[in-house]
Design an enzyme around this catalytic site. Structure first.
Site, PDB file in Angstrom:
ATOM      1  N   HIS A   1      -6.473  10.607  12.253  1.00  0.00           N
ATOM      2  CA  HIS A   1      -6.737  10.944  10.856  1.00  0.00           C
ATOM      3  C   HIS A   1      -7.485  12.268  10.729  1.00  0.00           C
ATOM      4  CE1 HIS A   1      -5.918   6.697  10.037  1.00  0.00           C
ATOM      5  NE2 HIS A   1      -5.909   6.975   8.766  1.00  0.00           N
ATOM      6  N   ILE A   2      -8.511  12.459  11.529  1.00  0.00           N
ATOM      7  CA  ILE A   2      -9.339  13.657  11.321  1.00  0.00           C
ATOM      8  C   ILE A   2      -9.025  14.797  12.284  1.00  0.00           C
ATOM      9  CG2 ILE A   2     -11.186  12.226  10.356  1.00  0.00           C
ATOM     10  CD1 ILE A   2     -12.873  12.910  12.873  1.00  0.00           C
ATOM     11  N   PHE A   3      -8.310  14.502  13.370  1.00  0.00           N
ATOM     12  CA  PHE A   3      -8.000  15.586  14.318  1.00  0.00           C
ATOM     13  C   PHE A   3      -6.529  15.997  14.299  1.00  0.00           C
ATOM     14  CE2 PHE A   3     -11.847  13.676  16.355  1.00  0.00           C
ATOM     15  CZ  PHE A   3     -12.692  14.742  16.101  1.00  0.00           C
ATOM     16  N   ALA A   4      -5.661  15.178  13.703  1.00  0.00           N
ATOM     17  CA  ALA A   4      -4.251  15.561  13.641  1.00  0.00           C
ATOM     18  C   ALA A   4      -3.656  15.270  12.273  1.00  0.00           C
ATOM     19  CB  ALA A   4      -3.457  14.824  14.724  1.00  0.00           C
ATOM     20  N   GLY A   5      -4.460  14.729  11.360  1.00  0.00           N
ATOM     21  CA  GLY A   5      -3.978  14.430  10.023  1.00  0.00           C
ATOM     22  C   GLY A   5      -4.743  15.257   9.023  1.00  0.00           C
ATOM     23  N   GLY A   6      -4.758  14.822   7.774  1.00  0.00           N
ATOM     24  CA  GLY A   6      -5.415  15.642   6.765  1.00  0.00           C
ATOM     25  C   GLY A   6      -6.749  15.113   6.325  1.00  0.00           C
TER      26      GLY A   6
ATOM     27  N   HIS B   1       0.820  -1.209   0.000  1.00  0.00           N
ATOM     28  CA  HIS B   1       0.000   0.000   0.000  1.00  0.00           C
ATOM     29  C   HIS B   1       0.859   1.266   0.000  1.00  0.00           C
ATOM     30  CE1 HIS B   1      -3.603   2.409   1.177  1.00  0.00           C
ATOM     31  NE2 HIS B   1      -2.653   3.181   1.665  1.00  0.00           N
ATOM     32  N   GLU B   2       1.766   1.344   0.968  1.00  0.00           N
ATOM     33  CA  GLU B   2       2.582   2.560   1.072  1.00  0.00           C
ATOM     34  C   GLU B   2       3.480   2.728  -0.151  1.00  0.00           C
ATOM     35  OE1 GLU B   2       1.653   4.599   3.101  1.00  0.00           O
ATOM     36  OE2 GLU B   2       0.530   3.299   4.451  1.00  0.00           O
TER      37      GLU B   2
ATOM     38  N   GLU C   1      -5.564   8.001  -2.796  1.00  0.00           N
ATOM     39  CA  GLU C   1      -5.361   6.621  -2.338  1.00  0.00           C
ATOM     40  C   GLU C   1      -5.452   5.601  -3.483  1.00  0.00           C
ATOM     41  OE1 GLU C   1      -4.562   5.486   0.649  1.00  0.00           O
ATOM     42  OE2 GLU C   1      -4.665   7.367   1.755  1.00  0.00           O
TER      43      GLU C   1
END
Length: 780
Positions: free
Chosen positions: A694-699, A562-563, A592
């Site tokens: 993901h939603i509070f410290a990522g994009g 994936h990465e 993605e």
């Protein structure tokens, strides 16, 4: 961006915010999806995907590239005024590859401040001399953004993989100064007006598609960055941006600290009955690192932690139900109490995002987020509902199957299965149904063989060679590998770092890909060939222990694929405009696609057989085991699909309808959304939101749906290979070449829907995804 698996994040922010691409607890999946396959764990994406680091992937200048060259490795000249501290500061030196091995916390404050001072001066000069032309506007702008991106990127990367209290404190101190500069750049009226003049000029129609995309994106992002606001409102907007940046960092630090805080030392082997040898070895290794120097896998003591490899092994294999419950409860309540409580941070973030949206004349933050995506709020919600209804009956049946099976095994909890029972009984059922034991597969997936097979696949599909280049570039840990990517003529076209193993004491959980520098004509060192792209990939797989190499679970294999898909889109770009090369400028909900696409190859017979070799005997994975893996691909697909839909639906609900400080708490919203998206609702005390990086410290704020959106695109893209014939090597190569020349090469220089149509010959359809997941009949 993983696992969610990725770190790619699109915050509308000037310059690039280097977050974690999703780095995040990407989640191990239990079944394949590329990022979302089968796990019952708290926040995982299908694969480990926090993938793309929390970047700002945008075409905005603010997105930056780094500066390296094409033929020789890149080098960055430092023109910052030198002083006592500055002269030897590694952040400001001329380098070919970033000096990750020598950068320390003490370099951050003086280095970043000297850099910002120089960039302020460069921006002053640009604003005085700017003209609506590429050489007088875009090129100097890209250079400014690039310097900040490369240097801040080094610091932020080290904070994610080599965290210390000193480094944190230094970053926290200079971050407001960096954000202040980003805001000034994002709100520059002279730059904004020059872009508008290009758009309105007679030369507009003669611009390339990539340049038009850059201009349009710059204008849109400038507006979203507050350029059109009156002075008092702009000041308020800037305060909000500063505070949001601070809160995001604090949120992520609290998650890391809360994860590290939980330690359970076990001395009686009966308490960890069922844990496989690899998990016992890891637990003993953790105990040694905490001062129990005589600990070993056989006799203990064993240290259980909330780090993903430890957590998953307990959830899946520990027969001790009380231990599973204790570890599960600890995991879902991370960062929800005491000094590390993220609850007030969540409330403040949601309040500020709504305030920001209102300042920009949007109804809610989701509309702000979607302004730069393929989807709209309604389209995202429509897709989630389609997939939810297609998955629901299958998920209900999954739970019934677990109840029946656990009852057949005389489990006392059979009539009352709880959350900490689901993974355990899922594994037992899968073993019984397909005779597949994840742990028994590990010896077939040694790290070196998996990487060899992955690189061989890349050669077949995309005509590239990947060679070890350890020693060419400095690294931050001895386990980090460095590679050079060459085209069919043997010419280097990109480089990447790979940091594979879990290091709970200093490294953030999850898996992600990030850019170090991007391809760019303007930042070429020799004035002709474009600067070459450089990436890093970070995972958290089981490290080697004793005399055994790193032996991977099948989920860890999927995560690496994936990465690597994200890295390929960054490295194989042919786009020379730095602001839209690689993954830059690609709408967040399409980013993605390549990562989830690559996961499909883990089920391709020739590919899997090329990597699945027993690390001691060299024997290939038995054919019958491969067939069982294939059959197990859709195991609990309904449940796994609902899991991602729950995260995405909750994210949308919080950013469209939730009223901060209203009658409902965020946890009330979680419970309400879960009634429609989870067969077994969460515990009343579940606080998974407190670790939802993901939603509070990522994009991924108002963007978590993009995993499912891109999954539709990736499954349909892979179906092109199925249509051509997976056993036809010539057809596979031809289709791979076409994928490289479109999806991987065009970057953000063309709208993603157009890129997809160019590859596939038509618009995307969800049919392939539902078919791969075994959910098609449910939708008929």
């Amino acid at each position: 961006m993983a696992s969610a698996r990725f770190s790619v994040s699109r915050s509308l922010h000037p310059i690039l915010k280097r977050p974690h691409f999703p780095s995040y607890p990407s989640s191990p999946r239990f079944a394949p999806k590329a990022l979302l396959k089968s796990h019952p764990y708290p926040l995982w994406s299908s694969s480990f995907s926090f993938c793309l680091r929390t970047f700002h992937r945008s075409t905005s200048p603010y997105l930056a590239s780094s500066s390296f060259s094409s033929l020789s490795p890149p080098s960055m000249a430092s023109s910052v005024p030198v002083g006592d501290n500055i002269e030897s500061n590694p952040l400001l030196q001329d380098f070919h590859f970033p000096p990750f091995d020598v950068v320390e916390a003490k370099h951050v404050r003086p280095g970043i401040r000297a850099l910002l001072k120089k960039l302020e001066s460069d921006l002053d000069e640009l604003e005085k001399t700017v003209e609506p032309s590429w050489p007088k506007l875009v090129e100097p702008l890209e250079k400014i953004v690039d310097r900040l991106t490369v240097v801040w990127g080094m610091v932020n990367h080290l904070k994610a993989v080599k965290d210390t209290a000193e480094l944190r404190a230094a970053v926290e101190e200079v971050q407001p100064e960096k954000v202040k500069f980003q805001l000034r750049l994002g709100q520059s009226k002279p730059i904004y007006n020059a872009f508008k003049a290009i758009k309105e000029s007679t030369d507009w129609h003669s611009l390339s598609e990539a340049r038009k995309r850059i201009v349009d994106a710059q204008i849109k992002e400038a507006v979203l960055n507050g350029v059109s606001l009156e002075d008092d409102k702009r000041e308020q907007f800037n305060k909000i941006q500063q505070e949001l940046e601070r809160l995001a960092h604090k949120f992520s630090e609290n998650v890391l600290d809360a994860t590290k805080k939980f330690e359970k030392l076990i001395t009686d082997k009966k308490e960890i009955d069922g844990l496989p040898a690899t998990a016992l070895g890891l637990a003993a290794q953790s105990a040694v690192s905490k001062g129990h120097e005589n600990a070993n896998a056989e006799n203990g003591p064993w240290m259980i932690t909330l780090d993903v490899p430890s957590f998953i092994s307990v959830m899946q294999h520990a027969r001790n139900r009380a231990l599973r419950e204790e570890v599960y409860r600890a995991y879902i309540t991370r960062a929800s109490s005491g000094d590390l409580d993220n609850t007030p941070i969540i409330n403040q973030i949601l309040k500020l995002r709504l305030e920001k949206a209102k300042l920009l004349n949007y109804n809610n933050y989701a509309e702000v987020s979607m302004a730069t995506k393929m989807a709209t709020v309604d389209k995202a919600a429509e897709l989630l509902e389609k997939l939810r209804s297609a998955s629901w009956n299958a998920a209900v049946q999954d739970v019934e199957d677990l109840k029946s099976y656990s009852k057949s095994q005389d489990a006392p909890e059979a009539d009352n299965l709880s959350h900490w029972d689901m993974s355990f009984w899922s594994e037992r059922l899968r073993e019984s149904k397909y005779d597949i034991n994840e742990e028994e597969l590990r010896p077939y997936f040694s790290f070196s063989k998996v990487m060899d097979g992955l690189f061989n696949l890349a050669k077949i599909l995309f005509g590239i060679d990947i060679e070890p280049a350890d020693g060419l570039a400095p690294v931050w840990n001895n386990d980090v590998r460095f590679y050079c990517v060459k085209d069919s003529s043997g010419t280097p076209i990109a480089y990447f770092y790979f940091d594979p193993y879990s290091r709970p004491s200093e490294k953030r959980e999850g898996a992600w890909m990030d850019e170090v520098v991007s391809r760019s004509r303007v930042l070429s060192r020799n004035g002709t060939a474009s600067r070459l792209p450089i990436a890093h990939m970070v995972c958290n797989q089981t490290p080697p222990f004793g005399d055994k190499p790193s032996l991977m679970t099948f989920r860890e294999v999927e995560t690496v694929f994936h990465e690597f898909g994200h890295a390929l889109q960054h490295m194989l770009t042919k786009q020379d405009e730095g602001l839209v090369s690689g993954i830059r400028g690609i709408e967040w909900d399409a980013v993605e696609l390549p990562s989830q696409f690559m996961e499909n190859w883990c089920y391709h017979r020739d590919t899997l057989m090329s990597i699945a070799k027993h690390y001691q005997t060299g024997e290939s994975l038995p054919e019958e085991v491969y067939l069982k893996l294939l059959a197990a691909r859709t195991f609990r697909a309904g449940s796994l699909s609902l899991r991602q839909i729950k995260f995405a639906s909750l994210d949308l609900e919080l950013h469209t309808k939730y009223i901060p400080d209203g009658s409902e708490s965020v946890y009330d919203v979680d419970q309400r959304v879960s009634k429609k998206t989870q067969v077994i609702p969460p515990l009343p005390e579940d606080r998974f939101l407190c670790s939802f990086n993901h939603i509070f410290a990522g994009g991924y704020a108002a963007g978590y749906y993009s995993y499912k959106w891109a999954e539709v695109l990736s499954a349909d893209a892979f179906s092109a290979f199925e249509d051509a014939g997976l056993e036809d090597s010539k057809a596979v190569k031809e289709t791979g070449h076409k994928f490289r020349e479109t999806i991987l090469a065009l970057g953000g220089g063309k709208a993603p829907l157009e890129v997809f149509v160019e590859f596939r010959g038509r618009e995307p359809s969800p049919e392939a995804l539902l078919r791969h997941n075994g959910l098609l009949p449910a939708t008929a």
